[in-house]
Design a protein around this motif. Structure first.
Motif, PDB file in Angstrom:
ATOM      1  N   ARG A  70       1.087  -0.953   0.132  1.00 25.42           N
ATOM      2  CA  ARG A  70       0.064  -0.213  -0.237  1.00 25.42           C
ATOM      3  C   ARG A  70       0.705   1.178   0.298  1.00 25.42           C
ATOM      4  O   ARG A  70       1.860   0.886   0.219  1.00 25.42           O
ATOM      5  CB  ARG A  70      -1.372   0.210   0.926  1.00 25.42           C
ATOM      6  N   GLY A  71       0.280   1.796  -0.093  1.00 25.95           N
ATOM      7  CA  GLY A  71       1.043   3.552  -0.211  1.00 25.95           C
ATOM      8  C   GLY A  71      -0.265   4.244  -0.157  1.00 25.95           C
ATOM      9  O   GLY A  71      -1.610   4.372  -0.248  1.00 25.95           O
ATOM     10  N   VAL A  72       0.123   5.500   1.194  1.00 28.29           N
ATOM     11  CA  VAL A  72      -1.318   6.249   1.978  1.00 28.29           C
ATOM     12  C   VAL A  72       0.134   7.421   2.068  1.00 28.29           C
ATOM     13  O   VAL A  72       0.720   7.824   1.880  1.00 28.29           O
ATOM     14  CB  VAL A  72      -1.945   5.987   2.990  1.00 28.29           C
ATOM     15  N   THR A  73      -1.548   8.918   1.312  1.00 32.97           N
ATOM     16  CA  THR A  73      -0.859  10.199   1.870  1.00 32.97           C
ATOM     17  C   THR A  73      -2.347  10.707   2.325  1.00 32.97           C
ATOM     18  O   THR A  73      -3.289  10.299   1.362  1.00 32.97           O
ATOM     19  CB  THR A  73      -0.357  10.496   1.306  1.00 32.97           C
ATOM     20  N   VAL A  74      -2.141  11.520   2.857  1.00 26.83           N
ATOM     21  CA  VAL A  74      -3.239  12.208   3.517  1.00 26.83           C
ATOM     22  C   VAL A  74      -2.937  14.127   3.523  1.00 26.83           C
ATOM     23  O   VAL A  74      -1.668  14.568   3.870  1.00 26.83           O
ATOM     24  CB  VAL A  74      -4.156  12.352   4.926  1.00 26.83           C
ATOM     25  N   ARG A  75      -3.600  14.446   2.369  1.00 25.22           N
ATOM     26  CA  ARG A  75      -3.161  16.120   2.085  1.00 25.22           C
ATOM     27  C   ARG A  75      -4.022  16.723   2.307  1.00 25.22           C
ATOM     28  O   ARG A  75      -5.423  16.173   2.241  1.00 25.22           O
ATOM     29  CB  ARG A  75      -2.609  15.895   0.858  1.00 25.22           C
ATOM     30  N   SER A  76      -4.023  18.296   2.796  1.00 23.06           N
ATOM     31  CA  SER A  76      -5.231  19.087   2.872  1.00 23.06           C
ATOM     32  C   SER A  76      -4.707  20.238   2.036  1.00 23.06           C
ATOM     33  O   SER A  76      -3.607  20.110   0.615  1.00 23.06           O
ATOM     34  CB  SER A  76      -5.126  20.232   4.369  1.00 23.06           C
TER      35      SER A  76
END
Length: 662
Positions: A569-575
């Motif tokens: 998996r590859g996860v990112t949380v961005r605003s």
């Protein structure tokens, strides 16, 4: 995951698997006995997003298994995330929390599989849903399988559904099922449920410290169980003895109100044949009530009994519908006690049917004999106003005209300046019949962010009082999906592709009245290309896997990689930053159409998720990633999680013995 190991329980240190042997000959373990003795669970390399487990000749199904968790952020993380939105970029604390939630769901899925006696899980998928601001449901599910003896409990008929557990699968084929069988059409089970007032208060307090919200986890699990049982019941009513290519689709349709859909293809081991012509209007099948027989529509890639299937391109049906004021008022009262909201279940069922009917109407206009690889995608435009799309690949027994119909001509608002892959060379199936593809070129994608103007938003608000279809938003959604689709084809053509396979949509609402749509698939070519050193695929300057070694299909054409290394998996949380939000909001309000700054930001987030997926695969010793998918979720206003996942694979040394001693 941070290693090749998975835990049978996150509360017992003794359950952590000792280091695995480096070779791939490690056998399946007796998972049920191991869990009972507090031992390790299923080997992570025996879990994959592909339809089959590489290296295993015989697999026996045990049924669909799930892992569910609902988690919230604590007050400090939420406060820090709020500050981060001033400048935009990745919110690392939230990325860590989202990755933890996905790992928790993954582990619970494996625990449930081990309790059934499984020694592997195939066709794994994720599904996510925002339960409320700052609280997210994550589900991991797949088909539990074994290469040993099937427990008698797997054959037991479910009292509520009427079908044995081991006769439902997420893969395109049911292991050990009748080679000759027939499709009975797409079946579905749907429920719309709300949380009760007391649970909301308790969850609000839990949000101060963060962590899992067990009451919500139980509610979400109950909703999925209900949708699953209704799907099975619909299949049994058609005379089916199995359901294949089963999927979940979840959507928040209002604050505190969630729709859960389970759907798949009902099949029967009793053989039959398909009619030579389309039936008369009104002869619906599969419980869908459409002017086509149910057996010519399927969620798998081929129609049994329909030989020489040629692709006519992807067809789709879209609707954006709203519940009326009285339904919303009633749902508000229902949320005091929680449970199913029957009126909304009916309305959502009607929306799905409308989208399904429009997809088949489009297929019929193309002269199709069937539709394969059917999928749903849904998106909350505004509270109580939901977009639903049904899409699949129209197929025929006759090849399409040599000239084909250019994708550009059918993509709303698309420019024809750049070359595109022909529309009939695009499919939701994992292979393109009659195309003769010999090599994969990597994943091609297209992204678009669209908004409605202020005037159209006001009009849609009035429409919400009486309910029904909202044409203003329908036009916006069609334009966004058309543009994303067209950009994917442009990307594929720029890669030198002659076709695109395993195409999927994913979408979500960035803010009320603004949607992001991504179309992606695997670019393929029917001509030989230059040789690539599969043993050294790190072709990118940053050390990540070369683009050609990613695929949304179950294989990388031209580069056999028969050994699975497990899910990565590859996860990112961005605003989005404040300036981008203000500028985009003003542009969307007065001009509508595409929001260019947000399109660029969303593309950056997906690229970051893909790079992290690549790094995790390389850490496993992988040479490629197959059955890759994207998932997107808006976890707070202006804050988006993007997940890329798939199965890490390798060619492996030729000297290795076969897996599991077979």
């Amino acid at each position: 995951l941070k290693s090749n190991q998975v835990r049978a329980s996150d509360t017992q240190a003794a359950t952590i698997r000792p280091p695995l042997r480096s070779a791939m000959e490690a056998p399946f373990i007796d998972a049920a006995a191991a869990v009972a003795n507090g031992g390790p669970a299923i080997d992570a390399r025996r879990v994959c997003s592909t339809n089959q487990l590489a290296g295993v000749r015989v697999l026996r199904p045990l049924g669909v298994v799930r892992g569910v968790t609902v988690r919230s952020r604590n007050a400090l993380v939420s406060f820090g995330a709020g500050l981060k939105t001033l400048v935009g970029g990745e919110i690392t604390s939230m990325t860590t929390l989202c990755e933890s939630a996905r790992e928790e769901a993954y582990i619970r899925m494996l625990e449930n599989a081990a309790q059934l006696g499984a020694t592997g899980v195939v066709a794994v998928r994720y599904d996510t849903n925002s339960v409320m601001d700052g609280m997210t449901e994550v589900v991991a599910y797949g088909l539990a399988v074994t290469d040993g003896t099937v427990p008698s409990s797997a054959h037991a008929t479910d009292a509520d559904g009427g079908m044995a557990r081991d006769r439902v699968c997420t893969s395109n084929e049911l292991p050990n099922y009748a080679a000759e069988h027939r499709s009975l059409g797409v079946v579905q089970g749907l429920t719309v449920r709300s949380r009760n007032f007391v649970s909301d208060i308790g969850a609000g307090f839990k949000g101060l410290v963060g962590g899992e919200i067990s009451t919500y986890t139980t509610m979400c699990e109950d909703a999925r169980n209900e949708a699953y049982k209704r799907m099975v019941t619909a299949a049994v009513e058609l005379g089916a003895d199995a359901v294949v290519a089963m999927r979940y689709d979840t959507n928040e349709i209002n604050k505190g109100v969630t729709e859960v859909l389970a759907y798949g293809t009902a099949v029967s081991s009793t053989t039959g044949s398909l009619g030579a012509e389309w039936p008369a209007a009104g002869n619906g099948g599969g419980g869908m009530g459409v002017a086509l027989p149910g057996e010519v529509v399927t969620t798998v890639g081929r129609l049994p009994g329909l030989e020489a299937q040629f692709s006519l391109g992807i067809v789709q049906g879209i609707t954006v519908r709203s519940n009326n004021f009285f339904s919303k008022f009633g749902a508000g009262l229902k949320s005091m006690v929680g449970g199913e909201i029957a009126t909304w279940s009916v309305l959502c069922q009607e929306a799905r049917k409308k989208a399904f009917d429009r997809m088949l109407t489009q297929a019929r206009k193309r002269g199709a004999r069937g539709v394969v690889g059917v999928r749903y995608d849904c998106n909350l435009i505004l509270p109580g106003q939901v977009e639903v799309i049904a899409y699949g690949t129209a197929v025929s027994t006759e090849p399409p005209p040599a000239s084909g119909t250019g994708a550009a001509a059918s993509s709303a608002g698309a420019s024809t300046a750049a070359p595109c892959v022909p529309e009939h060379c695009v499919t939701t199936d994992v292979e393109l019949q009659g195309h003769g593809a010999v090599r994969s070129l990597g994943t091609a994608s297209g992204l678009a962010v669209h908004a409605c103007t202020l005037v159209r938003n006001i009009g849609a608000g009035f429409k919400g009082l009486v309910g029904g279809e909202i044409r203003n938003y329908l036009a916006m959604c069609e334009a966004a999906r058309g543009q994303a689709f067209h950009r994917m084809l442009e990307h594929a053509a720029a890669m030198g592709a002659t076709g695109v396979v395993a195409v999927r949509y994913t979408s979500h609402s960035l803010e009320p009245g603004v949607i992001e749509v991504v179309a992606y698939g695997t670019a393929v070519a029917n001509t030989p290309g230059g040789s690539v050193d599969v043993a050294n695929p790190n072709l990118n300057e940053d050390g990540s896997l070369g683009h050609a070694f990613f695929s949304t299909t179950n294989e990388i054409l031209g580069h056999p990689m028969p050994r699975s290394l497990g899910i990565v998996r590859g996860v990112t949380v961005r605003s989005r930053n404040v300036l981008a939000n203000i500028g985009a909001s003003l542009g969307a309000m007065f001009m509508g159409g595409e929001v260019g700054t947000w399109t660029a930001l969303c593309e950056t987030a997906r690229e970051e998720a893909l790079q992290r997926l690549s790094r995790q695969a390389l850490n496993r010793g992988a040479q490629g990633v197959v059955a890759m998918r994207y998932e997107t979720n808006e976890i707070a206003p202006g804050v988006t999680e993007v997940l890329a996942y798939g199965t890490a694979v390798t060619a492996g040394p030729d000297a290795d013995p076969p897996l599991f001693g077979r």
